[in-house]
Every structure is written in structure tokens, then in C-alpha cells.
Write an enzyme that holds these catalytic residues in place. Sequence first.
Site, PDB file in Angstrom:
ATOM      1  N   HIS A 148       0.832  -1.202   0.000  1.00  0.00           N
ATOM      2  CA  HIS A 148       0.000   0.000   0.000  1.00  0.00           C
ATOM      3  C   HIS A 148       0.870   1.257   0.000  1.00  0.00           C
ATOM      4  O   HIS A 148       0.443   2.321  -0.461  1.00  0.00           O
ATOM      5  CB  HIS A 148      -0.916   0.037   1.231  1.00  0.00           C
ATOM      6  CG  HIS A 148      -2.047  -0.936   1.163  1.00  0.00           C
ATOM      7  ND1 HIS A 148      -1.919  -2.249   1.513  1.00  0.00           N
ATOM      8  CD2 HIS A 148      -3.331  -0.776   0.753  1.00  0.00           C
ATOM      9  CE1 HIS A 148      -3.077  -2.868   1.351  1.00  0.00           C
ATOM     10  NE2 HIS A 148      -3.943  -1.996   0.881  1.00  0.00           N
ATOM     11  N   ASP A 160      -3.656  -5.814  -8.410  1.00  0.00           N
ATOM     12  CA  ASP A 160      -3.944  -5.148  -7.148  1.00  0.00           C
ATOM     13  C   ASP A 160      -4.158  -3.667  -7.490  1.00  0.00           C
ATOM     14  O   ASP A 160      -3.914  -3.230  -8.619  1.00  0.00           O
ATOM     15  CB  ASP A 160      -2.791  -5.337  -6.163  1.00  0.00           C
ATOM     16  CG  ASP A 160      -3.250  -5.320  -4.712  1.00  0.00           C
ATOM     17  OD1 ASP A 160      -4.356  -4.807  -4.440  1.00  0.00           O
ATOM     18  OD2 ASP A 160      -2.500  -5.807  -3.842  1.00  0.00           O
TER      19      ASP A 160
END
Length: 383
Positions: A187, A259
Site C-alpha cells: 500500500h 492489485d
Amino acid sequence: MPSEAHQHLRVQIGQLLIIGFDGTEISQRLASLLTKIQPAGVILFARNIKTAEQTHSLVRECQKRVSTPLFTCIDLEGGTVDRFRSAIGPSPSAAEVFATGSRALFRKHGRVIGENCRALGFNVDFAPVLDLAYEASRSVMSSRAVSDDPRQVVIYAREFLRGLNDAGIRGCGKHFPGLGEAALDTHHKLPSVEKPLRKLWEQDIVPYRLLRRELPMIMVSHAAFLAVTKEAIPASLSKKWITDILRKKIGYTGLIVSDDLEMGAVQDFAAIEQSVVQYIRAGGDLTLVCHKEEMVVRAYEALTREAERDLTFARRARESARRILAFKRRWMKSVKTAPPKRSAPRPEQVEKLSRQLWEFGEEIRMAALARTGKNAEKKKARA
């Protein structure tokens, strides 16, 4: 005025995108974005979810703006990744369920989560996690990963997927080729894994090899694998990983999902325009752009421009669009997995789902205690 071929191309490009957005209700801006892009799907997060009824309504309103059936997606693993915590209640984590050692409970985990997804209007759950529970990633993955033994991961994941399917939900294995050795959170930063392909093949990749015919979707991670690609490139942008290894060497024929391309790991590597084009060029199908409307539009326009400029890229994009639409046609033939048509769940139905979750949590707790007690007795007997 745009030609018919140009319009058709833009529709196909839309099928390469699953988009996220802010807000808990359909806004004029969101309605306009959905109408323009005609995406393959939408993904909701905790920021979009207040109540079961509101969530179901939001999903239905999104579908009204899109002519093809939407993938209505959620990340719901249980434990730390649980978007329904406020709307229905908390789900046990994968590690907690795995600790029971019960295949029946592994499957029930998938079914309970799947029933909650279905009731709120979703048809895709980006779960289960197939990453191995190595020490290197423990601080990042925590209870999301179940075991450092790939065959034990397969046992849990296979039953969880069956449970999801029982509830009419499609699952997605993640995060290929594996984040077990990744010490950084994708992230925020691009982790680099030094493991050679031979060891990855014998360990991290085993769940994908053994479940290749059972996984409707596989999500590709943003970690870099220098020993394999010889450069610090995220796996999600690597043709070596997506086409050469996942498609050809493993023989996976389902849908490949990136992702979120707004994650720090990939944003630091390339701008959204470059990363989305490179992902499709590498062989990916569905692109996740999960947060900012600006990023969604930039990704869509970049894909369209590249397809108009480069005929080879246009063929690659059309190949994925055809695969996605064929998947949706097969999916629509199944009554169980067709987009929900019933109305929003009534308060008594939500209460029933909440009670089922609580009872399942208690069942997991008691089963884990019982197993711990048996193991202690065995140790005592051997002493």
C-alpha cells in the site's frame, strides 16, 4: 462524431476496469462516470458502507448506469480485512479459522462470508489470501495468512472457495506470486523479494499451481522479484510473471486482476497512465483503480489512447475484453451467481446474518480451544 468502431473500442476498454469511489450513495458525478466508462465492475470499501440496506441500494444504482452485468466486488477476508464490520458484524480471520484444523469450518467460513456478500448485493470477493505465513511478512500480513506450508494453505483456500461458491460468490486468490517474503506493505512501498524462481515455484507458487482450475480470478501483487525479472519492477507490470509464468508455465485460464494501481508500491514506480498500459500489455485482464475519480479517468483515457495508437496493444486489450465478457456470459447462465435481483435485506434478515456471524465466531473459538486442549494432552502423554 465518433465512428462505430471507435465507440466499440471504448466499450471494450471499459471492460478492463474495476473502479472504486467515495461516498455512500450514487452522486451525479459517479453516475456520469459509470455511464461514460461502462466499467467491468465496481469495488466498495468501508468508506462506502453504512448499513446493509444502503449498501445494497448503492450497488443496484451503480448497475443501473452500466449496460453489462457488473462485477460487484468487495475485499472480505475476515479479521483485519472486513468491510462489513459496522453493517453486519465482525467475521473471524482466516488464521483463527485455520487454527481449528476443521475443513468443515474452513468451508463454513467461505459460506458465511459469501452469504453476507450476497445479501448486500456483491458477487465477487477478493479472497482468499494465498500468501505463505513467513516471519518476514508477519508484521504486514498478520492473521491474513494461515500457514507457512503451501499445501495447508491449499486445504484452507479450497474449502473457503467452495463455501463462497455455495453462496453464489466468485472468489479471487491473492497476491500472486506471493507476499510471504515481502517485509514492506505494498500500500505504501515496493517490497523486493530476493527468492529465486525455483524456490518460489516449490513454495509460494504452489497454491496457484494446485488451485489453477478452481480460482475464477487471481490477483497479481505489486512486489518486485529481482532474481526472476532482473529489474525492480512490480509483478503486476511484468510480462514475465503474468504471461510467461502465470498463463503459460502454470496454465491459468481464468481472469487476472491487478492489485489497486493507486497503491504506493506501483505509484512510486510509474504514473497511472504508464502502469495501466503496462499491466494490460503484460497480459493482465482487469485493472483495479480504487480511490480517486481523477485516476479512474486518467487510466481509462490512457488505455483508449494507446489502443487507438498501437494496433498490437488494441488486439491485446480486445483479447482481455473478450475473456471478461465470456466469463460474464457463463456467470449469467448460473442462477446462483447472477447479479442479485431481490430487494435490499430487511432488518430481520440483517439480524439473522449478524446472529449467524456471532454464532460462527463462537464455534471457531470453541473449536480452537478444543484443539489446543487435545494438543496439550498429547504432549503430556508423550512426556
